[in-house]
Structures are given as C-alpha cells and as structure tokens.
Motif scaffolding. Structure first.
Motif, short mmCIF file in Angstrom:
data_model
loop_
_atom_site.label_atom_id
_atom_site.label_comp_id
_atom_site.label_asym_id
_atom_site.label_seq_id
_atom_site.Cartn_x
_atom_site.Cartn_y
_atom_site.Cartn_z
N VAL A 92 0.93 -2.27 -2.63
CA VAL A 92 -0.31 -2.60 -2.38
C VAL A 92 -0.97 -2.69 -3.57
O VAL A 92 -1.06 -2.22 -4.86
CB VAL A 92 -0.76 -0.98 -1.95
CG1 VAL A 92 -2.12 -1.00 -1.52
CG2 VAL A 92 0.23 -0.37 -0.78
N ARG A 93 -1.55 -4.02 -3.46
CA ARG A 93 -2.32 -4.79 -4.73
C ARG A 93 -3.20 -4.28 -5.38
O ARG A 93 -3.41 -4.44 -6.58
CB ARG A 93 -2.45 -6.13 -4.28
CG ARG A 93 -1.29 -6.81 -4.04
CD ARG A 93 -1.76 -8.41 -3.28
NE ARG A 93 -0.57 -9.17 -2.91
CZ ARG A 93 0.13 -9.92 -3.39
NH1 ARG A 93 -0.03 -10.18 -4.86
NH2 ARG A 93 1.12 -10.45 -3.15
N GLY A 94 -4.20 -3.63 -4.51
CA GLY A 94 -5.45 -2.79 -4.95
C GLY A 94 -5.49 -1.83 -6.07
O GLY A 94 -6.56 -1.71 -6.71
N ASP A 118 -5.42 -1.91 -0.29
CA ASP A 118 -4.62 -3.18 -0.39
C ASP A 118 -5.60 -4.31 -0.69
O ASP A 118 -6.84 -4.11 -0.69
CB ASP A 118 -3.76 -3.44 1.02
CG ASP A 118 -4.79 -3.40 2.21
OD1 ASP A 118 -6.04 -3.77 1.88
OD2 ASP A 118 -4.01 -3.61 3.35
N GLU A 119 -5.07 -5.58 -0.54
CA GLU A 119 -5.96 -6.75 -0.83
C GLU A 119 -7.03 -7.07 0.41
O GLU A 119 -7.95 -7.74 0.05
CB GLU A 119 -5.07 -7.98 -0.93
CG GLU A 119 -4.39 -8.48 0.34
CD GLU A 119 -2.95 -7.90 0.37
OE1 GLU A 119 -1.98 -8.26 0.87
OE2 GLU A 119 -2.76 -6.67 -0.26
N ASN A 120 -6.80 -6.54 1.61
CA ASN A 120 -8.02 -6.69 2.56
C ASN A 120 -9.07 -5.50 2.32
O ASN A 120 -9.98 -5.33 3.12
CB ASN A 120 -7.25 -6.29 3.91
CG ASN A 120 -6.13 -7.60 4.20
OD1 ASN A 120 -6.44 -8.63 3.66
ND2 ASN A 120 -4.94 -7.09 4.54
N GLY A 121 -8.90 -4.28 1.57
CA GLY A 121 -9.81 -3.41 1.27
C GLY A 121 -9.57 -2.10 2.32
O GLY A 121 -10.35 -1.33 2.38
#
Length: 487
Positions: free
Chosen positions: A108-110, A159-162
């Motif tokens: 999970v990038r965020g 994640d990158e999609n919020g």
C-alpha cells in the motif's frame, strides 16, 4: 579432445559488471525496510516475473518457537485468508525457508493514515469517507467471525487511490476463541488510547463491540486531530475511558456529536451496532457500498467487471452491504441476472481431453462422471449450454441468490452469512463430445450443511430433467468399478 584453457592476461581480466540482484526464493527482489517489530520485519519487494511491488513480512522461526507463537501465526494466516475485502490488506501467499517465514502481502503506497492525521485534523468529507470504508471493512470481518482488537490510525493504510486498507491482524481473534462458556473474549490486548472500557474491566468482552469503540476513537481523532481520552498518566487515562469522559470540539455538527456519543458508549449493550451505524444520518452522506468478488484468486470490484456497466453497478448498491463476499461470486444487484442486460453470444464450452476425463473420474468407468465427492458434483447432459445456464439462473432467482456468469461458468451466491461466508457455488460446463457436456458443480465457500441442503432441495430437483441417464448396457472403458453416485 580436451578443451584448452585460454591464458589470462592483464587486459583480459574480468571487468566489473552490474551486480545481479539477490532474489528471495527466486522471485522477489527485496528493497527498503518499511518497518520492524520484535518478531518481524517488513520490506518492499518487486516480483521480477510480474514487475509488481509487494510487501514482504519476514518472521524469524526461532523467535516464533521460542515465544510460543506458532499457533498465533497459524491463526493470523487463517484470518487473512478469511477476510479478503477491498479495504483490507491482502495476503497473497506464505513462503518459508529453514529460518524464516515470509508473508507476501499487498503493498500500500500511501503509508499510514496516522501520518496524515499527525499533521492536523482532516476535512469532514475526507474523515467521513475514511470512516465509511473502515466500517465497511470491520462489518465484513465481523460477518466472518473475525475481530481485529487493535484498530488505530497506525494500522490503517491509504493506497494510491485514497482508499483505506485495514492492516495488522496480529492481535485479531475469531469467534471460536471465546472461552469459559460465556461467549466472550478474555485476552487483555489493544493500544491503551483506543481500548474499550469493558476490556479494562477484565470480565470478558464482545469482540465486535470492542472494534466499534475503537472505530469511534478513530473517528474522533480524524475530526479533531487529537484523542478523546488523553492523559500523560496511563492510569488517569484509563479512568477517563472507563467513565467515558470526553468533550467534542465546537466545530463538530450535532449529527456527528450524537454518533460519537453512541460509538463511545461505555455500556457495550447499548453501544451502537454496525447496522445502526449504516443508518446514521452523518454516516450515510455520500456513502456507497463496495461490491466485489474474487476470480482466479484475484480480488475485483464491480467497477472492474466488464459484464456490468457503471449505471448497473450503482443501481442497487444501497441494499447490498450484507452480502459483500470474498467468494467467486459478488454481491451484484439481482437485476443483473433478470434480463436487464442483453445476454452476450454464448461461447463454446472448453473441451475435455483424455487426461481431463481421467482426472474427473476416480475410475476409468465413465459412470464415475455421475459422482458426488463431498463438495462437488458432476453429471452429463445433452441439453444446450444456454438451456443449462438459464436453468441455473432460474434456480438461483427462486431462492433470491445472486448470479454472475462468464462464458460457460456460473457463480451463485446466497446472502446468509456464516463464519465461512455466504454459500457460494460455481458451476462450469465442459464439452465431452459434440452432443454431450459435463456439468461440474462445486462449493466455493459456506457451510457444508447449507450446501447439501441447497443441492438436495433446489439444485438437484431443478436440474434432474437435464441429466443424461447413463446407459448401463454400454460396455465400460475399463472393468474397474465406478465409485461415484448418480446426480
């Protein structure tokens, strides 16, 4: 002739080249350390075959055995396989060497939600969206009999999609862990500022109610930028938690105030429940139920489903949160299988070769194709594929089950939740000869008793007229006995 060895000279010496990266178990190029604890370290890694990034949690076998955590690790693996949901960090696989155990997980990038809140309180719409996703994930876990018991912003990733991802199920419990005959959990665990008052009392607690309390603390933190119960002295903080002493900032709306006081009710019996949260005015604003399914061991949301348009995916979402599933069927709107959408052209079923037939039947006698083996059933039919699929859809519709179809595969899912999820059945059609097909029916998830009841009361009577009766006068391929039973 023996091979000659060329002489080495100074200008022929080995040139330093690019170092080949060391691969973990031949597949993963391990990168930077993301975090470390007493028993595990987490790294980001790249799958060299797919070029996808994953997170790898490495645990020391020696420490696990030394501290008596073998059963604990096994339970965590079982829990992560049970709670596959879009807002839960996925476990892809578990690997091991002589000294280590590796969890290959979704990366999970965020990072942690905590890092966003530490900079100050969030906007109301942003906080509400995260809270809605948290409640969706927690509701799903509870229907699977899983209680997290350590919900806090540090265990919530973005994640990158919020979108939110619940992580770290290391302290989780399952319903069957309750002991003492009272149906309650008794282990004292959790993070002090987020722990429920009934856990402090040490008289047993309901895992679902404890998670709801933690969700309330998290919502307060997201909206206020501070904890509802805080004191440098931990005993004083526990006293505040036990009494439920907190004040909402002036910018909290009346609806939010009311919801928080119901979430942080010190009496677990009167504390708000998940269905009641779903009906709360503040919570419902802009809420959309996530709909998803797994296919070929991959998690998909309905927005990814080419069989369903965006309008249809949103159509009946409001009534479907209870049937979110980690199974091969998704909680799609029932109208999907009721003719709203034109049926695409029927493709030809995959053909069976000799090896497929042998693997289907435990004996070489073709009567073995008419068999039941616990969680699966097979039968032959001369009916067209479209007729068989239509009948399967009719049977599902009659008992209010949902249906998904892809080519010659049909997935059917019930709505009654259990510890193993709702009953989910997959039916696939194979071509045996140009005029005969094999229909294979399998239980994908759910209780065995529920599957057997559905087969005996609905599936078998509904499909009986489609079954090709075996010709007992025909000479078998081999003299070995058939071991199966007729459908």
């Amino acid at each position: 002739m023996a091979a000659s060895t060329p002489a080495k000279s100074g200008n022929q010496s080995k040139r330093p080249g690019k170092k080949e990266p060391k691969l973990l178990l031949g597949r993963f190029e391990v990168g930077k350390l993301l975090g470390a604890g007493t028993f595990a370290k987490v790294y980001v890694a790249r799958n060299v075959r797919t070029d996808e990034l994953v997170a790898i949690k490495a645990l020391s076998k020696e420490k696990i055995v030394k501290w008596g955590l073998v059963a604990h690790i096994k339970r965590e693996i079982a829990i992560l396989r049970r709670v596959r949901h879009p807002y839960v960090v996925q476990l892809f696989e578990v690997m091991a060497t002589k000294t280590k155990i590796y969890f290959v997980m979704e990366y999970v990038r965020g990072g942690e939600l905590f890092s966003r809140v530490s900079k100050g309180r969030l906007r109301e719409d942003t906080a509400r969206r995260y809270f809605q996703q948290l409640v969706s994930a927690v509701a799903f876990c509870h229907t699977r009999g899983v209680f997290h018991r350590d919900l806090k912003p540090e265990n919530l990733l973005v994640d990158e999609n919020g979108d939110l991802k619940v992580s770290d199920f290391g302290l989780s419990a399952v319903a069957e862990q309750s002991r003492g005959g009272d149906g309650l959990l008794h282990t004292f665990c959790g993070t002090p500022a987020y722990v429920a008052p009934e856990v402090l009392s040490r008289r047993g607690y309901d895992g679902a109610k404890v998670d709801i309390w933690s969700c309330g603390v998290i919502l307060f933190v997201l909206m206020a930028g501070s904890l509802p119960f805080h004191d440098r002295n931990i005993v004083s903080m526990y006293r505040k938690i036990y009494k439920g002493e907190f004040r909402c900032p002036r910018w909290f709306s009346p609806d939010l105030n009311l919801l928080l006081h119901r979430l942080l009710d010190t009496n677990p019996r009167t504390r708000i429940t998940i269905p009641e949260i779903m009906e709360d005015n503040w919570f419902k604003k802009g809420f959309r139920h996530v709909q998803f399914y797994t296919e070929d061991d991959q998690l998909h949301t309905l927005a990814d489903d080419p069989q369903m348009g965006a309008d249809e995916a949103q159509g009946d979402a409001g009534s479907l949160w209870e049937t979110e599933s980690d199974c091969s069927v998704i909680s799609c709107a029932s109208s999907v299988s009721e003719g709203k959408r034109a049926r695409p052209g029927m493709s030809r079923p995959p053909s069976l070769n000799a090896f497929d037939i042998i693997s289907f039947s435990r004996g070489f006698d073709l009567s073995g194709l008419f068999e039941e083996t616990g969680d699966e059933t097979r039968f032959l039919s001369k009916e067209p594929v479209s007729t068989i699929i239509t009948k399967l859809e009719e049977i599902a519709k009659a008992v209010s089950f949902t249906v998904r179809r892809k080519d010659c595969r049909v997935s059917i899912e019930g709505t009654r939740e259990g510890e193993n999820g709702p009953l989910t059945i997959a039916a696939e059609i194979f071509e045996l000869t140009p005029s005969i097909v094999v229909v294979e029916v399998k239980k994908k998830s759910g209780d065995k008793e529920t599957y057997e009841e559905f087969c005996n009361k609905e599936l078998k009577p509904g499909l009986q007229h489609l079954v090709l009766a075996p010709d007992y006068n025909a000479k078998p391929v081999d003299s070995g006995k058939g071991t199966g039973k007729n459908f």
